[in-house]
Design a protein around this motif. Structure first.
Motif, mmCIF file in Angstrom:
data_model
loop_
_atom_site.group_PDB
_atom_site.id
_atom_site.type_symbol
_atom_site.label_atom_id
_atom_site.label_comp_id
_atom_site.label_asym_id
_atom_site.label_seq_id
_atom_site.Cartn_x
_atom_site.Cartn_y
_atom_site.Cartn_z
ATOM 1 N N LEU A 67 1.006 -1.223 -0.092
ATOM 2 C CA LEU A 67 0.104 0.104 0.021
ATOM 3 C C LEU A 67 0.723 1.292 -0.115
ATOM 4 O O LEU A 67 0.436 2.258 -0.693
ATOM 5 C CB LEU A 67 -0.912 -0.175 1.101
ATOM 6 C CG LEU A 67 -1.818 1.242 1.301
ATOM 7 C CD1 LEU A 67 -2.721 1.448 0.236
ATOM 8 C CD2 LEU A 67 -2.521 1.181 2.790
ATOM 9 N N ALA A 68 1.961 1.326 0.790
ATOM 10 C CA ALA A 68 2.944 2.524 0.672
ATOM 11 C C ALA A 68 3.251 2.746 -0.599
ATOM 12 O O ALA A 68 3.675 3.878 -0.934
ATOM 13 C CB ALA A 68 4.053 2.149 1.602
ATOM 14 N N GLY A 446 -9.385 4.814 5.264
ATOM 15 C CA GLY A 446 -8.180 5.323 4.537
ATOM 16 C C GLY A 446 -8.771 6.499 3.944
ATOM 17 O O GLY A 446 -7.750 7.562 4.199
ATOM 18 N N ALA A 447 -9.824 6.951 3.642
ATOM 19 C CA ALA A 447 -10.333 8.064 3.011
ATOM 20 C C ALA A 447 -10.361 8.901 4.189
ATOM 21 O O ALA A 447 -10.122 10.324 3.989
ATOM 22 C CB ALA A 447 -11.876 7.903 2.031
ATOM 23 N N TRP A 448 -10.859 8.571 5.110
ATOM 24 C CA TRP A 448 -11.088 9.553 6.563
ATOM 25 C C TRP A 448 -9.582 10.035 6.946
ATOM 26 O O TRP A 448 -9.374 11.116 7.142
ATOM 27 C CB TRP A 448 -11.721 8.604 7.496
ATOM 28 C CG TRP A 448 -11.497 9.372 8.912
ATOM 29 C CD1 TRP A 448 -11.003 8.708 9.915
ATOM 30 C CD2 TRP A 448 -12.364 10.282 9.347
ATOM 31 N NE1 TRP A 448 -11.117 9.701 11.049
ATOM 32 C CE2 TRP A 448 -11.870 10.810 10.621
ATOM 33 C CE3 TRP A 448 -13.384 11.497 8.564
ATOM 34 C CZ2 TRP A 448 -12.452 11.707 11.519
ATOM 35 C CZ3 TRP A 448 -13.756 12.397 9.435
ATOM 36 C CH2 TRP A 448 -13.493 12.561 10.837
ATOM 37 N N GLN A 455 -0.623 11.667 7.661
ATOM 38 C CA GLN A 455 0.787 11.354 8.061
ATOM 39 C C GLN A 455 0.631 9.980 8.380
ATOM 40 O O GLN A 455 1.678 9.070 8.494
ATOM 41 C CB GLN A 455 1.237 12.226 9.208
ATOM 42 C CG GLN A 455 0.496 12.282 10.393
ATOM 43 C CD GLN A 455 -0.670 13.191 10.371
ATOM 44 O OE1 GLN A 455 -0.797 13.959 9.472
ATOM 45 N NE2 GLN A 455 -1.105 13.419 11.595
ATOM 46 N N LEU A 456 -0.407 9.389 9.146
ATOM 47 C CA LEU A 456 -0.767 8.019 9.540
ATOM 48 C C LEU A 456 -0.347 6.827 8.483
ATOM 49 O O LEU A 456 -0.192 5.704 8.638
ATOM 50 C CB LEU A 456 -2.025 7.948 10.160
ATOM 51 C CG LEU A 456 -2.177 8.641 11.508
ATOM 52 C CD1 LEU A 456 -3.378 8.421 12.014
ATOM 53 C CD2 LEU A 456 -1.028 8.490 12.467
ATOM 54 N N LEU A 457 -0.782 7.490 7.170
ATOM 55 C CA LEU A 457 -0.722 6.541 5.997
ATOM 56 C C LEU A 457 0.591 6.850 5.160
ATOM 57 O O LEU A 457 1.016 5.923 4.509
ATOM 58 C CB LEU A 457 -2.052 6.660 5.227
ATOM 59 C CG LEU A 457 -3.237 5.933 5.675
ATOM 60 C CD1 LEU A 457 -4.675 6.433 4.771
ATOM 61 C CD2 LEU A 457 -3.054 4.478 6.247
ATOM 62 N N THR A 458 0.822 7.973 4.847
ATOM 63 C CA THR A 458 1.720 8.420 3.936
ATOM 64 C C THR A 458 2.988 9.229 4.332
ATOM 65 O O THR A 458 3.915 9.086 3.533
ATOM 66 C CB THR A 458 1.198 9.513 2.975
ATOM 67 O OG1 THR A 458 0.839 10.549 3.584
ATOM 68 C CG2 THR A 458 -0.199 8.807 2.229
ATOM 69 N N GLY A 459 3.069 9.435 5.714
ATOM 70 C CA GLY A 459 4.146 10.263 6.297
ATOM 71 C C GLY A 459 4.094 11.734 6.002
ATOM 72 O O GLY A 459 4.855 12.549 6.493
ATOM 73 N N MET A 460 3.171 12.094 5.170
ATOM 74 C CA MET A 460 3.025 13.684 4.811
ATOM 75 C C MET A 460 2.600 14.432 5.978
ATOM 76 O O MET A 460 1.755 14.043 6.855
ATOM 77 C CB MET A 460 1.911 13.640 3.540
ATOM 78 C CG MET A 460 2.287 13.024 2.424
ATOM 79 S SD MET A 460 0.886 12.978 1.199
ATOM 80 C CE MET A 460 0.518 14.972 1.015
ATOM 81 N N PRO A 461 2.935 15.740 6.061
ATOM 82 C CA PRO A 461 2.474 16.603 7.308
ATOM 83 C C PRO A 461 1.512 16.917 6.918
ATOM 84 O O PRO A 461 0.680 17.079 5.865
ATOM 85 C CB PRO A 461 3.750 17.560 7.173
ATOM 86 C CG PRO A 461 4.132 17.842 5.739
ATOM 87 C CD PRO A 461 4.160 16.364 5.289
#
Length: 461
Positions: A67-68, A446-448, A455-461
């Motif tokens: 997924l990542a 995931g959409a939520w 950041q919990l899914l992608t590491g994005m800020p």
């Protein structure tokens, strides 16, 4: 709560592979009433893990993605690249806006006497021609340059927020496509195991018909079930391929068929409930709201710039004249002032006012829709979580119990083969519905998270 992997989900929820084994084992165990030994029935039941491995080996392997990896590819796909090009253009507009009007260089030759001639000598030093060299420059008044630059900067800020919003949209699409592929792969594995189990049962039923201890009608029913399972497998294969193509489209992949690997299903009940205050805070910080706010600020700066047009810009200039016979060192000073007689830029100001009102309405509407979208995402996640939990904790265990009871009743001669097959069909349908509920929850969660805590899914800020 520890995330549930695919094997764990199959063991906990009663997977289709185990269902296939139960179908075959139950029917073949029931054949002991007709004279077949139980050991033979047990040997005929397929092994779920072996069935899964054999199904995977029977089709060409694709490119395995986690997924990542899928999210990382979607973050830089063609849609995001186009948004970044828009941002580059908006930043270039800032450079265009933040400069003063360029000066103008003027040269001329005048007072040329065509009747008596310009006289002898060099054309630049002796001939009686009035030569002039000058510079003119427009002096912008009313802060027009600063307001123009401010409007361009806010437009660039909006384009930057558009890039972030496009990324979130593409990440949501990739996450949904990835979990669709994961569910399609799992569904194909299960229905393939069911097909193999029912094919074994149908072959055994044919041998029992030849041995004279099973009616041809019951054997035909088992063959129909096997044929239906084969059709379900073909449909599952097509669904798997379609899901892989959908994921390849959103991620920009051009390689072999994609496969979802090494990704656990999200655990049920592991999310902290969000309050209305949290929703209001998240709505205000969303990229689409920030883009609408920046556009409203740009429209406000443009309106102030239109008002500044009422303060006329002056054009000032100076030139040096060279006229032999009169003087070779003459200076001219010039000032040009536009006269706003009968028109004070009412049209430009009216257009700017309309654009500003439109931008404010768009901002208010975007804020409202952002909050409603977050409410919808929260409700969808909570509903999907309850539905998946209902299947895992209620519907699926009861369906398995009904199938167990039907097998036991058939062994004792209390029900017909048709009733047993109905119970097994109900179990298979329930298992597939449970898998669909789990996939719906994974996509809703995931959409939520992508809209609230990416950041919990992608590491994005």
């Amino acid at each position: 709560m520890r995330p549930i992997t695919l094997p764990a989900l199959r063991r906990a929820a009663g997977t289709q592979a185990s269902a296939a084994a139960r179908v075959a084992a139950g029917l073949l165990a029931c054949s002991a009433l007709g004279g077949l030994p139980a050991a033979h029935a047990q040997a005929t039941a397929p092994n779920p893990s072996a069935a899964t491995a054999s199904s995977a080996a029977g089709s060409p392997r694709g490119t395995g993605w986690t997924l990542a990896q899928a999210l990382a590819a979607a973050r830089d796909n063609s849609e995001v690249t186009q948004a970044r090009q828009e941002l580059a253009g908006a930043r270039a507009d800032v450079l265009s806006a933040d400069h003063a009007p360029l000066p103008s260089l003027t040269t001329k030759a005048s007072s040329i006497d065509l009747q008596h001639g310009p006289g002898p000598g060099n054309v630049f030093t002796r001939k009686r021609i009035d030569k002039s060299l000058g510079i003119d420059w427009t002096w912008e008044r009313g802060g027009k340059r600063a307001l123009r630059t401010q409007a361009a900067e806010r437009t660039a800020d909006a384009a930057h927020a558009d890039v972030e919003d496009t990324q979130i949209q593409q990440l949501q699409a990739a996450l949904g496509a990835y979990y669709d592929l994961l569910a399609a792969q799992d569904r194909l594995s299960e229905v393939s195991a069911i097909e193999r189990g029912l094919s074994d049962v149908a072959r055994m039923a044919d041998r029992r018909v030849q041995a004279g201890d099973l009616s041809a009608q019951d054997a035909a029913r088992t063959r129909i079930e096997a044929d239906r399972a084969r059709a379900d497998t073909r449909s599952a294969e097509q669904a798997r391929d379609d899901a892989a193509l959908a994921l390849a489209q959103v991620t920009g992949s051009r390689g072999p068929r994609l496969e979802a690997v090494d990704t656990p299903w999200p655990a049920l009940g592991s999310d902290v409930p969000a309050t209305d205050a949290d929703l209001a805070s998240w709505a205000e910080t969303r990229a689409d709201v920030r883009a609408a706010l920046a556009r409203a600020q740009a429209a406000q700066a443009a309106l102030e710039g239109a008002d500044a047009l009422r303060k006329s810009d002056w054009t000032v200039g100076a030139s040096i004249d060279h006229f032999p016979g009169t003087s070779t060192r003459q200076v001219e000073l010039r000032v040009q002032i536009p006269l706003q007689w009968g028109y004070q830029y009412q049209g430009e100001i009216g257009r700017a006012q309309a654009d500003y009102a439109k931008a404010q309405d768009a901002l208010d509407n975007t804020r409202r829709l952002a909050l409603l979208d977050l409410l919808h995402l929260r409700q969808a996640q909570e509903s999907a979580s309850r539905r998946a939990a209902d299947y895992d904790q209620g519907v699926l265990p009861r369906a398995r119990q009904v199938a167990d009871n039907a097998e036991l009743a058939y062994r004792k001669g209390a029900i017909a083969l048709t009733d047993l097959l109905d119970a097994q069909r109900t179990l298979r349908a329930t298992l597939l519905d449970a898998l669909s509920a789990r996939a719906d929850y994974a996509k809703a969660r995931g959409a939520w998270l992508l809209r609230t805590r990416p950041q919990l899914l992608t590491g994005m800020p």
